[in-house]
Design a protein around this motif. Structure first.
Motif, PDB file in Angstrom:
ATOM      1  N   GLU A 337      40.969  40.669  28.843  1.00  0.00           N
ATOM      2  CA  GLU A 337      40.525  41.160  30.146  1.00  0.00           C
ATOM      3  C   GLU A 337      41.256  40.460  31.289  1.00  0.00           C
ATOM      4  O   GLU A 337      41.584  41.075  32.299  1.00  0.00           O
ATOM      5  CB  GLU A 337      39.006  40.976  30.297  1.00  0.00           C
ATOM      6  CG  GLU A 337      38.180  41.856  29.382  1.00  0.00           C
ATOM      7  CD  GLU A 337      38.383  43.331  29.679  1.00  0.00           C
ATOM      8  OE1 GLU A 337      38.654  43.675  30.842  1.00  0.00           O
ATOM      9  OE2 GLU A 337      38.271  44.144  28.740  1.00  0.00           O
ATOM     10  N   ARG A 341      44.538  42.002  33.973  1.00  0.00           N
ATOM     11  CA  ARG A 341      44.453  41.896  35.429  1.00  0.00           C
ATOM     12  C   ARG A 341      45.437  40.863  35.979  1.00  0.00           C
ATOM     13  O   ARG A 341      45.231  40.301  37.044  1.00  0.00           O
ATOM     14  CB  ARG A 341      43.017  41.546  35.836  1.00  0.00           C
ATOM     15  CG  ARG A 341      42.028  42.668  35.551  1.00  0.00           C
ATOM     16  CD  ARG A 341      40.583  42.195  35.596  1.00  0.00           C
ATOM     17  NE  ARG A 341      39.640  43.303  35.468  1.00  0.00           N
ATOM     18  CZ  ARG A 341      39.321  43.887  34.307  1.00  0.00           C
ATOM     19  NH1 ARG A 341      39.858  43.416  33.176  1.00  0.00           N
ATOM     20  NH2 ARG A 341      38.485  44.897  34.270  1.00  0.00           N
ATOM     21  N   ASP A 437      31.482  39.149  35.406  1.00  0.00           N
ATOM     22  CA  ASP A 437      30.896  40.139  36.318  1.00  0.00           C
ATOM     23  C   ASP A 437      31.969  40.929  37.057  1.00  0.00           C
ATOM     24  O   ASP A 437      31.951  41.050  38.298  1.00  0.00           O
ATOM     25  CB  ASP A 437      29.961  39.451  37.327  1.00  0.00           C
ATOM     26  CG  ASP A 437      28.774  38.788  36.644  1.00  0.00           C
ATOM     27  OD1 ASP A 437      28.376  39.276  35.561  1.00  0.00           O
ATOM     28  OD2 ASP A 437      28.279  37.784  37.184  1.00  0.00           O
ATOM     29  N   ASP A 438      32.934  41.441  36.282  1.00  0.00           N
ATOM     30  CA  ASP A 438      34.003  42.280  36.835  1.00  0.00           C
ATOM     31  C   ASP A 438      34.873  41.545  37.842  1.00  0.00           C
ATOM     32  O   ASP A 438      35.506  42.186  38.705  1.00  0.00           O
ATOM     33  CB  ASP A 438      33.419  43.552  37.487  1.00  0.00           C
ATOM     34  CG  ASP A 438      32.804  44.486  36.453  1.00  0.00           C
ATOM     35  OD1 ASP A 438      33.269  44.464  35.294  1.00  0.00           O
ATOM     36  OD2 ASP A 438      31.869  45.222  36.814  1.00  0.00           O
ATOM     37  N   GLU A 439      34.913  40.238  37.761  1.00  0.00           N
ATOM     38  CA  GLU A 439      35.773  39.455  38.646  1.00  0.00           C
ATOM     39  C   GLU A 439      36.478  38.360  37.849  1.00  0.00           C
ATOM     40  O   GLU A 439      35.972  37.890  36.817  1.00  0.00           O
ATOM     41  CB  GLU A 439      34.953  38.794  39.767  1.00  0.00           C
ATOM     42  CG  GLU A 439      34.674  39.674  40.950  1.00  0.00           C
ATOM     43  CD  GLU A 439      34.026  38.895  42.089  1.00  0.00           C
ATOM     44  OE1 GLU A 439      34.354  39.158  43.253  1.00  0.00           O
ATOM     45  OE2 GLU A 439      33.201  37.995  41.798  1.00  0.00           O
ATOM     46  N   ASP A 453      40.246  39.746  42.256  1.00  0.00           N
ATOM     47  CA  ASP A 453      40.304  40.932  41.397  1.00  0.00           C
ATOM     48  C   ASP A 453      41.580  40.987  40.566  1.00  0.00           C
ATOM     49  O   ASP A 453      41.590  41.609  39.498  1.00  0.00           O
ATOM     50  CB  ASP A 453      40.215  42.208  42.251  1.00  0.00           C
ATOM     51  CG  ASP A 453      38.890  42.328  42.979  1.00  0.00           C
ATOM     52  OD1 ASP A 453      37.854  42.004  42.363  1.00  0.00           O
ATOM     53  OD2 ASP A 453      38.892  42.723  44.165  1.00  0.00           O
TER      54      ASP A 453
END
Length: 671
Positions: A337, A341, A437-439, A453
């Motif tokens: 993940e 990114r 948490d998506d960060e 991000d």
């Protein structure tokens, strides 16, 4: 057929030995009978009638018959062996010819090495092994009898005749079997080229242009792993980000600081010829194989193997494989993940991806305070207000480009980057990166935590030396890269240029440089040397960095902030910016013109120069980097079109008692 020759090599000495023994016995019998006195009674065999000398002749006759029968038997065995080998040979040929990839090879433009040709149509110039495989049986019988004649030739000639077939049998060029690990080469490119360039970057293109300039009919093949034709990388982190064209990621056209528009590609597709036409082109040309990776290099055999199994041989080869962006180990260990990114910025695809990301996320963090990191920070910072994007730049140094610029100038540059809308986090050592948490959460060793991000990792370049092992080339343990001499040679017919070359600079010692202009200079020099000039590396390459259109600098030589420096500054005017300099000179990529210039005797300014150690504003100036009181590096801060002067100062390698006087050569006090 090779087995036939091996069988014959074993049987021929036996046949010749039998013939020789037979003749010796016959001659010996004649001489003995000639010496036997007529009055002497001949001996009698116990089982035969008496007679004067008849018994000895009968014995020899029987012996000759036996030897003859042995010879006939040997020849019969030889004939049968040859016929059996021929049958197996034809079956092997038929089996190979039936393979689908062999059928493709036979229909291609390459010679059909395995095609069976009838003896009546055989080419008299074809290799002996191919003709002999198809001769008629009666010819083979004659060949089997021929050694009886050879037995009477001189011993040394006989030895040569026996050794010759053995040499042919091990010749790899006449082997009918394909190596198990190789695949038949594609018909879309030649199997041999005079000039092979590995890598499709600036160094390769500069070398190709240099080769063609000195050898107008040269045939040059560039093999690149990327899907694109050769292009320049600097605009990826500079001008492309300042384009007003919404389709810039597709057109890859940009406006230079002087307002002129150009493409990122060095030449349009029409400049190159098709790879399949390179071999037959009378006037030569430059062809590019895109999307092909060279995975193995046979230095002794002068050939390379690509990832699809195809091979290309060459006369001369250039390795210009560039470098691979480094990444932080903490990011690599952080999981899928985090890696999804994270951008390692190097290629066109990276520019397109980051541009898309910048339009769809709220925060981007750039790790790295060098040239690339600072340029991207300024470029994205300008977009921050338009897209509501937060741009963070963190690095372990105290200020931007802290490893290059003296501390006072690095601090000034950092403040300038902040004014572009970038949040700076200095003296930052990354401890860990996690996805929560998506960060992304970046934890520093001092306890600070940064949430973002997306991450851009701009922490340096690792020279691509993947071919070193198979090629047996030396990699420098200190600087990395292929170790080459001052002529950029790794072997007699192999050169290295660009980021991957660790070369010997006859003025500054062994070095490795990772800048666009060095790729231009080293590629051009390698190309010249590939055509036979044998020039050493002395023409110092320059590099430049623009923090937008208003602040920029050019540098040459060894610029290391750990060296003693002396800065001479003056008040800047409106024309002392990268944009104004480009408008005045008409050039965009400054190195393309600067590397062609040579310094004459510059006229020094009569205005006084001031040595500055600490000052709040640095409009324009010159920074000298010293080693043993000799200038080994120069940074021109907002001073443009003076690089030939700097190059000459470093080339001279002299001590200067007063650098104030040297600074006058750059006319920095002119309005």
């Amino acid at each position: 057929m090779l087995k036939c020759r091996t069988a014959w090599n074993k049987l021929a000495p036996l046949a010749r030995s039998s013939s020789t023994v037979c003749r010796r016995n016959v001659r010996g019998t004649g001489l003995t009978n000639g010496r036997t006195p007529i009055c002497v009674p001949a001996t009698h065999m116990s089982s035969g009638a008496g007679g004067g000398g008849g018994g000895g002749g009968w014995d020899n006759t029987i012996y000759a018959v036996l030897v003859g029968a042995a010879c006939v038997g040997g020849m019969t065995l030889t004939y049968k062996t040859l016929k059996e080998d021929q049958r197996r040979y034809e079956e092997r040929i038929a089996e190979i010819a039936s393979r689908p990839h062999r059928q493709e090879a036979l229909t291609s433009s390459e010679p059909a090495e395995l095609e069976v040709v009838p003896s009546s149509e055989a080419d008299p110039t074809a290799p002996e092994v191919e003709v002999e495989a198809e001769v008629a049986p009666e010819v083979e019988v004659e060949a089997a009898v021929a050694p009886e004649v050879e037995a009477v030739v001189a011993p040394e000639v006989e030895a040569e005749l026996i050794a010759a077939p053995a040499t042919e049998a091990v010749s790899p060029s006449e082997s009918t079997e394909l190596p198990p690990e190789s695949k038949p080469s594609s018909a879309t490119f030649p199997s041999h080229v005079p000039y092979l360039l590995i890598g499709g970057g600036t160094a390769s293109f500069a070398a190709a242009r240099s080769i063609r300039a000195r050898d107008p009919n040269a045939k040059v093949l560039i093999v690149t792993e990327e899907p694109d034709l050769p292009y320049m990388r600097p605009p990826l982190s500079k001008e492309l980000w300042f384009s007003d064209d919404s389709s810039v990621t597709e057109t890859l056209r940009f406006k230079q600081w002087n307002g002129k528009e150009r493409s990122i590609y060095f030449q349009p597709p029409s400049f190159y010829i098709k790879a399949e036409e390179l071999g037959s082109s009378e006037n030569g040309g430059v062809a590019v194989l895109t999307g092909r990776k060279v995975v193995h290099m046979d230095v002794r055999g002068n050939k390379i193997k690509m990832d699809d199994g195809s091979e290309i041989s060459y006369d001369k080869c250039l390795i210009a494989t560039g470098g691979i962006p480094r990444n932080l180990q903490v990011i690599e260990r952080a999981g899928e993940e985090v890696m999804k990114r994270t951008t390692l910025f190097r290629k066109i695809e990276d520019f397109k991806a980051l541009d898309k990301v910048s339009r769809n996320v709220k925060s981007i963090t750039i790790i790295g305070g060098g040239f690339l990191g600072s340029e991207l920070a300024c470029a994205l910072g300008r977009k921050s207000s338009e897209f509501g994007l937060e741009v963070v730049q963190m690095f372990p140094e105290k200020g931007n480009m802290g490893k290059v610029l003296p501390e006072y100038l690095s601090n000034w540059t950092t403040e300038r980057v902040k004014r572009e809308g970038v949040k700076i986090i200095s003296e930052a050592l990354v401890k860990s990166v996690s996805f929560i948490d998506d960060e992304l959460e970046i934890t520093l060793k001092d306890g600070r935590v940064v949430k973002t991000d997306h991450i851009v990792s701009a922490v340096g370049l690792e020279p691509n030396v993947d071919l070193a092992k198979s090629a047996g080339l030396e990699v420098d343990s200190d600087f990395g890269g292929y170790r080459v001499n001052a002529e950029l040679q790794a072997r007699s017919n192999i050169w290295v240029a660009g980021d991957a070359a660790c070369f010997y600079d006859i003025r500054l010692g062994r070095r490795r440089v990772e800048h666009h202009d060095h790729a231009v200079v080293s590629g051009r020099l390698a190309g010249e040397n590939m055509t036979g000039t044998s020039k050493p590396y002395w023409h110092q390459s320059m590099f430049w960095s623009d923090l937008g259109p208003d602040v920029g600098y050019e540098a040459i030589g060894i610029v290391d902030s750990s060296l003693p420096t002396v800065g001479v500054f003056a008040k800047a005017t409106a024309k002392d910016t990268p944009k104004a300099a480009a408008e005045q000179s008409g050039t965009g990529i400054r190195s393309e013109s600067e590397t062609e210039d040579t310094a004459t005797s510059p006229v020094a300014s009569t205005s006084p120069a001031t040595v500055v150690e600490h000052k709040d504003d640095y409009g324009k100036g010159v920074i000298f980097y010293l080693r043993d009181k000799v200038v080994v590096g120069i940074v021109l801060w907002n001073v443009f079109n003076r690089m030939p002067v700097a190059r000459k100062i470093i080339k001279d390698g002299e001590e200067h008692a007063d650098l104030n006087e040297v600074a006058k050569l750059f006319n920095i006090h002119e309005d």
